[in-house]
Design a protein around this motif. Structure first.
Motif, PDB file in Angstrom:
ATOM      1  N   VAL A 204      74.026 -58.218  -1.232  1.00 44.47           N
ATOM      2  CA  VAL A 204      73.200 -59.205  -0.694  1.00 44.47           C
ATOM      3  C   VAL A 204      73.148 -58.921   0.828  1.00 44.47           C
ATOM      4  O   VAL A 204      74.073 -58.961   1.511  1.00 44.47           O
ATOM      5  N   HIS A 206      71.635 -61.121   4.143  1.00 41.58           N
ATOM      6  CA  HIS A 206      70.899 -62.313   4.726  1.00 41.58           C
ATOM      7  C   HIS A 206      70.675 -62.091   6.365  1.00 41.58           C
ATOM      8  O   HIS A 206      71.573 -61.798   6.833  1.00 41.58           O
ATOM      9  N   THR A 235      61.818 -56.183   0.497  1.00 41.62           N
ATOM     10  CA  THR A 235      63.106 -56.611  -0.508  1.00 41.62           C
ATOM     11  C   THR A 235      63.181 -58.169  -0.427  1.00 41.62           C
ATOM     12  O   THR A 235      63.619 -58.687  -1.454  1.00 41.62           O
ATOM     13  N   TYR A 236      62.939 -58.894   0.544  1.00 42.95           N
ATOM     14  CA  TYR A 236      62.885 -60.262   0.778  1.00 42.95           C
ATOM     15  C   TYR A 236      61.370 -60.754  -0.126  1.00 42.95           C
ATOM     16  O   TYR A 236      61.524 -62.064  -0.858  1.00 42.95           O
ATOM     17  N   GLN A 237      60.456 -60.377   0.420  1.00 45.06           N
ATOM     18  CA  GLN A 237      59.123 -61.026  -0.116  1.00 45.06           C
ATOM     19  C   GLN A 237      58.952 -60.580  -1.677  1.00 45.06           C
ATOM     20  O   GLN A 237      58.293 -61.341  -2.502  1.00 45.06           O
ATOM     21  N   LYS A 239      61.249 -60.668  -3.906  1.00 43.58           N
ATOM     22  CA  LYS A 239      62.075 -61.438  -4.763  1.00 43.58           C
ATOM     23  C   LYS A 239      63.138 -60.765  -5.093  1.00 43.58           C
ATOM     24  O   LYS A 239      63.744 -61.065  -6.273  1.00 43.58           O
ATOM     25  N   SER A 240      63.999 -59.877  -4.333  1.00 42.60           N
ATOM     26  CA  SER A 240      65.203 -59.239  -4.566  1.00 42.60           C
ATOM     27  C   SER A 240      66.268 -60.279  -4.063  1.00 42.60           C
ATOM     28  O   SER A 240      66.201 -61.316  -3.806  1.00 42.60           O
ATOM     29  N   GLN A 241      67.548 -59.801  -4.123  1.00 47.76           N
ATOM     30  CA  GLN A 241      68.517 -60.582  -3.512  1.00 47.76           C
ATOM     31  C   GLN A 241      68.603 -60.911  -2.141  1.00 47.76           C
ATOM     32  O   GLN A 241      69.357 -61.796  -1.668  1.00 47.76           O
ATOM     33  N   ASN A 242      67.887 -60.405  -1.245  1.00 50.51           N
ATOM     34  CA  ASN A 242      67.917 -60.427   0.112  1.00 50.51           C
ATOM     35  C   ASN A 242      67.001 -61.484   0.489  1.00 50.51           C
ATOM     36  O   ASN A 242      66.245 -62.029  -0.062  1.00 50.51           O
ATOM     37  N   ALA A 243      67.442 -62.154   1.851  1.00 53.10           N
ATOM     38  CA  ALA A 243      66.598 -63.328   2.354  1.00 53.10           C
ATOM     39  C   ALA A 243      66.648 -63.326   3.911  1.00 53.10           C
ATOM     40  O   ALA A 243      67.538 -62.872   4.657  1.00 53.10           O
ATOM     41  N   ILE A 244      65.657 -64.141   4.278  1.00 49.98           N
ATOM     42  CA  ILE A 244      65.581 -64.484   5.659  1.00 49.98           C
ATOM     43  C   ILE A 244      65.822 -66.058   5.910  1.00 49.98           C
ATOM     44  O   ILE A 244      65.094 -66.647   5.005  1.00 49.98           O
ATOM     45  N   LEU A 245      66.775 -66.396   6.733  1.00 50.38           N
ATOM     46  CA  LEU A 245      67.392 -67.801   6.852  1.00 50.38           C
ATOM     47  C   LEU A 245      66.761 -68.270   8.168  1.00 50.38           C
ATOM     48  O   LEU A 245      66.974 -67.819   9.330  1.00 50.38           O
TER      49      LEU A 245
END
Length: 387
Positions: A204, A206, A235-237, A239-245
């Motif tokens: 993951v 973030h 990878t964020y857009q 819907k993988s496990q990664n994210a922008i916070l």
């Protein structure tokens, strides 16, 4: 023993070398002092994943040298037509090693006056500027140019920030992050460059910061996030496990072999959530280092701290421009930076009358060089370009 000169330049990166060339061409007494063993030593380390974001375009389909320089973000100006970065690689986004090689050749072939392995540790000001390097050597000059750029890694004031790994020293081997949860603090090119490198191995990822991501293609500022570094966004857009916070990291603490990062989300009424990670990396950019200056000549910083302001009274001038070479962007030349701030205020020597030549319109020097090249090609000489 004190070394005296009319112009002392700190730093043999792109700015220092370019200024040294013009000082030498004008027959001025100058010296460049460089901390590293060769020119451009910053690029032996940064960017960490070695891909520059400054465009290199050797094939434009146009013969006009002035136009071609506009498409060439890396070359320095000189009378040597072979000293162009476009002759060193054809990669659109070049490797940082090519920049190191180019800058070393530029300094050597033009026989610039540079003293290497001389890291400046103190700058003070009396009648003239007085500079001391880490070897104890002393230099004095009426004019001092700090050409180091914002080269000091910046760490935000976050409780527990001393526990995290730094962009400048963290391992760049993706295998070292296999299956791990990774928090990257920062939303600039260094952060996304790091995230891209870990996509295939980390469990993951973030990427966190208090503001939204600023894209260069939207702002038209080359220092904001470049497309070459934003593959992570897919990878964020998607819907993988990664994210922008979007939020502030208000604290980092250890919990056994894990890190707990407290995130205050800016779009959820400042809700604070504790999130566990295996690794936390600070990719929070660079700042201008004022630690070497005595109190009577410390530049005032602007734009929230990364850059020094322009103060004619001090005669300290800095080629500091965001990401300018910090992450591989050539950025504007020293004179252009100065003129953007004060279009009619020339770089000057302390105690001397302004040089009328420095008040010429922007790009005058570059235009002069290019005109000289064209005239030499036609068998003519450009007397107007002589110092």
């Amino acid at each position: 023993m004190v070394t005296t000169t009319d112009y002392l330049v700190i730093g043999a990166g792109p700015a220092g070398l370019q200024l040294a060339y013009f000082l030498q061409r004008a027959g001025r007494d100058y010296l460049v002092v460089e901390a590293g063993p060769s020119a451009g030593s910053f690029f032996t380390v940064f960017p960490r994943h070695r891909q520059l974001i400054s465009i290199n375009k050797p094939h434009t389909g146009i013969d006009d040298p002035e136009f071609n320089l506009r498409m060439d973000w890396n070359s320095l100006l000189s009378d040597d037509e072979d000293l162009l970065f476009t002759k060193y690689t054809e990669r659109y986004f070049p490797d940082a090693g090519d920049m190191v090689r180019y800058l070393a050749d530029y300094a050597e072939r033009l026989e610039l006056n540079i003293r290497y392995n001389a890291k400046v540790v103190e700058v003070s000001r009396g009648k003239h500027f007085r500079v001391i390097d880490h070897n104890g050597e002393v230099y004095e000059a009426p004019t001092l140019v700090v050409a180091t750029g914002p080269a000091k890694p910046y760490l935000p004031d976050i409780p527990g920030i001393d526990l995290v790994e730094l962009y400048s020293t963290v391992t760049v081997d993706p295998k070292d992050f296999t299956g791990q949860r990774v928090l990257i603090i920062g939303k600039g090119n260094s952060a996304f460059e790091t995230a891209d490198n870990l996509v295939e191995t980390a469990g993951v990822i973030h990427v966190a910061g208090p503001t939204s991501v600023r894209f260069a293609w939207q702002t038209h500022y080359v220092g904001h996030l470049r497309a070459v570094n934003n593959n992570f966004l897919d990878t964020y857009q998607l819907k993988s496990q990664n994210a922008i916070l979007d939020g502030d990291i208000v604290g980092v603490r250890k919990d056994g072999d894990k890190f707990i990062a407290s995130v205050s989300f800016s779009r959820a009424d400042e809700v604070v959530k504790d999130i566990p990670y295996d690794r936390v990396i600070a990719c929070t950019g660079f700042r201008f280092d004022t630690s070497i200056f005595a109190e009577n000549c410390t530049p005032e910083l602007v734009i929230k701290g990364p850059l020094p302001g322009t103060d004619q009274r001090m005669a300290v001038h800095e080629r500091a421009w965001p990401v300018l070479r910090g992450h591989g962007d050539a950025g504007p030349r020293l004179q252009e930076v100065h003129e953007r701030v004060h279009p009619r205020l020339p770089l000057h020597r302390e105690g001397a009358a302004p040089n009328p030549g420095t008040q010429e319109p922007r790009h005058a020097v570059a235009a002069c060089l290019l005109r000289g090249r064209r005239e030499r090609a036609d068998g003519r000489d450009s007397a107007a370009c002589q110092p």
